[in-house]
Write a protein that holds these residues in place. Structure first.
Motif, mmCIF file in Angstrom:
data_model
loop_
_atom_site.group_PDB
_atom_site.id
_atom_site.type_symbol
_atom_site.label_atom_id
_atom_site.label_comp_id
_atom_site.label_asym_id
_atom_site.label_seq_id
_atom_site.Cartn_x
_atom_site.Cartn_y
_atom_site.Cartn_z
ATOM 1 N N LEU A 207 0.829 -1.202 0.000
ATOM 2 C CA LEU A 207 0.000 0.000 0.000
ATOM 3 C C LEU A 207 0.864 1.253 0.000
ATOM 4 C CD1 LEU A 207 -2.692 -1.034 2.626
ATOM 5 C CD2 LEU A 207 -2.992 -0.858 0.145
ATOM 6 N N ASP B 207 -3.277 1.078 -3.934
ATOM 7 C CA ASP B 207 -2.653 -0.201 -4.252
ATOM 8 C C ASP B 207 -1.350 0.091 -4.996
ATOM 9 O OD1 ASP B 207 -1.855 -2.547 -5.697
ATOM 10 O OD2 ASP B 207 -3.906 -3.311 -5.572
ATOM 11 N N LYS B 208 -0.251 -0.395 -4.474
ATOM 12 C CA LYS B 208 1.064 -0.115 -5.066
ATOM 13 C C LYS B 208 1.178 -0.621 -6.508
ATOM 14 C CE LYS B 208 4.950 -2.481 -4.347
ATOM 15 N NZ LYS B 208 6.106 -3.094 -3.688
ATOM 16 N N ALA C 13 -5.018 5.390 0.902
ATOM 17 C CA ALA C 13 -4.183 4.211 0.699
ATOM 18 C C ALA C 13 -4.416 3.749 -0.733
ATOM 19 C CB ALA C 13 -4.541 3.101 1.673
ATOM 20 N N PRO D 168 -3.652 -5.014 -0.057
ATOM 21 C CA PRO D 168 -4.440 -4.213 -0.987
ATOM 22 C C PRO D 168 -5.859 -4.749 -1.164
ATOM 23 C CG PRO D 168 -2.247 -4.523 -1.862
ATOM 24 C CD PRO D 168 -2.362 -5.398 -0.621
ATOM 25 N N GLY E 101 -7.616 -3.734 2.397
ATOM 26 C CA GLY E 101 -7.482 -2.354 2.855
ATOM 27 C C GLY E 101 -7.148 -2.309 4.331
#
Length: 151
Positions: free
Chosen positions: A72, A86-87, A84, A139, A142
Motif C-alpha cells: 500500500l 494499491d502499489k 491508501a 491491498p 485495505g
C-alpha cells in the motif's frame, strides 16, 4: 497558488495533480492516476452547470507518501482525506476523511508485529496526530482502523 480565472477554478482542465509510479527496472511509467479531490471546487463547477466532471479532480499540494511491505502507498496532501493506494495499480483502496490537508505519513511496527501508520493533519490549534493500526493489511482488504489508536 496557480492562476485562476473565476473564483477558485484553475485555467487548465483537471486532473490538477497525479500520483505517478515509475518502474525502476526499466524507467517507464507503471501507472498514473489523478490524486485527491476538492469538494469546494467540485461544488463550484456543479453550480456553474459544468458537465462531465471527472470522478477525481486531483488536488495540488505537497503530497507525502510512504509505501508499506503489504503493497500500500499511504499518501496525503492538499485535499481533505488520507489515502491508501494499491502499489501495483494506483487504485484508491481506502480513504479516511480529514478536516484539512495532511503531512507526510510515517510507519512503524511494534515488537509484536502490529504495524501503524501515523500522519499529522490540520494547522495551528486544529493540528492533530492520527494513528491507524494495520493488523494484516493487504491491498485486497485495505487497512483496518483501530479507533483506540486514533489520538
Amino acid at each position: 497558488m496557480p492562476p485562476n480565472f473565476r473564483g477558485s477554478i484553475p485555467f487548465f482542465k483537471p486532473p490538477y495533480a497525479r500520483v505517478v509510479a515509475i518502474d525502476l527496472n526499466n524507467g517507464t511509467i507503471a501507472w498514473k492516476v489523478p490524486f485527491g479531490d476538492l469538494p469546494a471546487l467540485r461544488d463550484e463547477l456543479t453550480t456553474l452547470g459544468v458537465q462531465n466532471i471527472p470522478e477525481k479532480l486531483g488536488v495540488q499540494g505537497p503530497p507525502g507518501a510512504v509505501v508499506t511491505k503489504g503493497g500500500l502507498v499511504f499518501i496525503g496532501g492538499g485535499d481533505t482525506a488520507f489515502h491508501a493506494l494499491d502499489k501495483a495499480t494506483g487504485k484508491d483502496v481506502w480513504t479516511a476523511p480529514t478536516k484539512e490537508t495532511t503531512g507526510t505519513p510515517m510507519t512503524y511496527q511494534t515488537r509484536s508485529g502490529r504495524q501503524f501508520v501515523l500522519v499529522c493533519t490540520g494547522r495551528s490549534t486544529q493540528a492533530t496526530l492520527v494513528a491507524f493500526a494495520l493488523p494484516s493489511c493487504t491491498p485486497a482488504t485495505g487497512p483496518k482502523i483501530d479507533r483506540s489508536a486514533r489520538h
